[in-house]
Design an enzyme around this catalytic site. Structure first.
Site, mmCIF file in Angstrom:
data_model
loop_
_atom_site.group_PDB
_atom_site.id
_atom_site.type_symbol
_atom_site.label_atom_id
_atom_site.label_comp_id
_atom_site.label_asym_id
_atom_site.label_seq_id
_atom_site.Cartn_x
_atom_site.Cartn_y
_atom_site.Cartn_z
ATOM 1 N N ARG A 75 31.851 -17.920 2.549
ATOM 2 C CA ARG A 75 31.450 -16.607 2.042
ATOM 3 C C ARG A 75 30.074 -16.630 1.395
ATOM 4 N NH1 ARG A 75 36.329 -14.484 -1.479
ATOM 5 N NH2 ARG A 75 36.916 -16.693 -1.550
ATOM 6 N N SER A 103 -23.209 -23.057 -19.698
ATOM 7 C CA SER A 103 -22.449 -22.143 -18.843
ATOM 8 C C SER A 103 -22.952 -22.181 -17.406
ATOM 9 C CB SER A 103 -22.564 -20.714 -19.376
ATOM 10 O OG SER A 103 -21.981 -20.604 -20.643
#
Length: 448
Positions: free
Chosen positions: A18, A409
């Site tokens: 099932r 950066s």
């Protein structure tokens, strides 16, 4: 119970048709752990308990699923499906070794709790020969009834075979039982198959034991603890029950959850008191959260350790091997994998840190990535204490940035940066006077 020897026989040979799955039923998961793993984990809470697995297809996979909790467990194959008593007898060799207690459990009942199993065994220690676990159901339709007389259990009557008076009984059979080892094989061998299905039913040993004058008792457990899994719907129901239980236990132990129903825990999640868990957080396997830490909304953690008073998220992902020190921070839209973020270090936003160590107090700017994979191997990035990595930088591993160093950066860092140095790894900017205006005129003249 440690002075009494115990064998737990776990029935796990059912096909689980099932479930409509290629995976054996007992290997489906609740809270990241297989159904049978939950059962074995509960059974092994008491020291000195041996485990026998009665398995069917994919027996080796089932055995491996319980290995972390019972590495010495023996597996016995039930080659034919002739009923539950027949299944238990597949482990005859193990049962015959002379245990004081024999527990019979089912591999698809993941919500069974150790204290319920202890109560089963306590009945045997108190002189019973057979103890059956039952539950009270508001609507007992379809369940076998436990028929009691003068405090003793005399029979288990299936619903279809019960009289009107027996159907009024709300004390139902939970399936689990404990049998005194000295009687176990004798009772099991006495079970016949003179029934419509021609099967050997384990429940028949109750009447057999009662007819022999043995002491048969029943003990009670909450209905939800005995929930068996046969369908995906029941699997989801069990998941919900388990999650509710665990969240409740954590909150009672001092953990704050703002919207507990939205927090998904794993079977081994550990969270210390004074931690705060915001809504929609998912914990995968192997996560520990220390006292005072905050996990912000919509974060996903797996195989990670979050230190005291650290902060994660919102919308952060910690993958296996991520370790955050005290007061460390991993902010929104960041991913950390196999990396140590030391005390007070910050990885605030839009960043990937993999195969790295970030030193205490370091700051990692937005958009920074550690380029840890070259297509063949993973490489390590080392960032020293107090270093500052500017936004939108790429650190190409293997590489190290020294303590107190700065990375400008937008840099691509391919060489080691010494302590306290400043690294530029970007093209020099050039400004062309009036070229922007001329480009607009040129492009505009072409109809753009």
């Amino acid at each position: 119970m440690s002075e009494r020897s115990c064998l737990t026989v776990i029935l796990a040979a059912g096909e689980g048709t099932r479930m409509k799955s290629a995976l054996p039923k007992v290997l489906h998961e609740v809270a990241g752990l297989s159904l049978i793993g939950h059962v074995v984990k509960a059974a092994r809470q008491e020291p000195g308990v041996d485990v026998a697995l009665v398995v069917g297809r994919e027996a080796e996979k089932v055995r491996k699923a319980v290995e972390p909790f019972a590495p010495e467990a023996e597996a016995f194959v039930q080659s034919e499906r002739l009923g539950t008593a027949h299944a238990v007898l597949a482990a005859r060799e193990k049962i015959a070794r002379g245990y004081d207690d024999i527990l019979i459990l089912f591999g698809d009942t993941p919500l069974i709790e150790p204290q319920s199993l202890a109560e089963l065994r306590a009945g045997l220690a108190d002189g019973a020969d057979l103890v059956v676990m039952g539950f009270h159901a508001p609507d007992p339709t379809g369940y076998g009834r436990l028929l009691m007389k003068d405090g003793a259990l005399v029979a288990i009557r299936e619903h279809k075979d019960a009289s009107e008076a027996e159907r009024a009984v709300t004390f139902c059979n939970g399936g689990l039982m404990a049998v005194a080892g000295r009687h176990a094989l004798s009772l099991l061998d006495a079970v016949g198959n003179a029934n419509a299905k021609g099967e050997y039913y384990l429940t028949d040993i109750v009447e057999i034991a009662a007819a022999r004058g043995l002491s048969v008792r029943a003990t009670e457990a909450p209905y939800e603890s005995l929930l068996g899994i046969n369908t995906r719907l029941e699997l989801a129901e069990a998941e919900g029950v388990w999650q509710d239980r665990r969240r409740r236990a954590l909150m009672l132990a001092g953990v704050t959850m703002h919207a507990p129903e939205t927090v998904h825990l794993c079977h081994d999640t550990e969270i210390e008191p004074d931690a705060v868990i915001e809504p929609n957080v998912v914990f995968g396997p192997g996560v520990t959260v220390a006292a005072g830490a905050r996990i912000r909304a919509f974060s996903h953690l797996e195989g990670a350790a979050v230190g005291e008073n650290a902060e994660v998220g919102p919308f952060a992902r910690l993958r296996p091997g991520a370790t955050l020190g005290r007061k460390a921070k991993v902010g929104n839209f960041c991913e950390v994998k196999k990396a140590v973020i030391e005390e007070g270090a910050k990885v605030n936003h839009l960043t990937y840190i993999g195969d790295a160590r970030i030193g205490a107090g370091a700051n990692i700017g937005a958009g920074t990535i550690t380029c840890n994979y070259d297509g063949f191997s993973k490489h390590h990035t080392e960032i020293g204490a107090g270093a500052f990595i500017g936004s939108n930088s790429s650190l190409v591993a293997p590489v190290s940035v020294g303590a107190g160093a700065y990375v400008a950066s937008g840099s691509v860092v391919t060489k080691d940066v010494p302590d306290d140095a400043l690294a530029f790894g970007r093209a020099r900017q050039e400004n062309k006077e009036n070229l922007g205006r001329r480009l607009r005129e040129k492009l505009g003249g072409k109809g753009h």
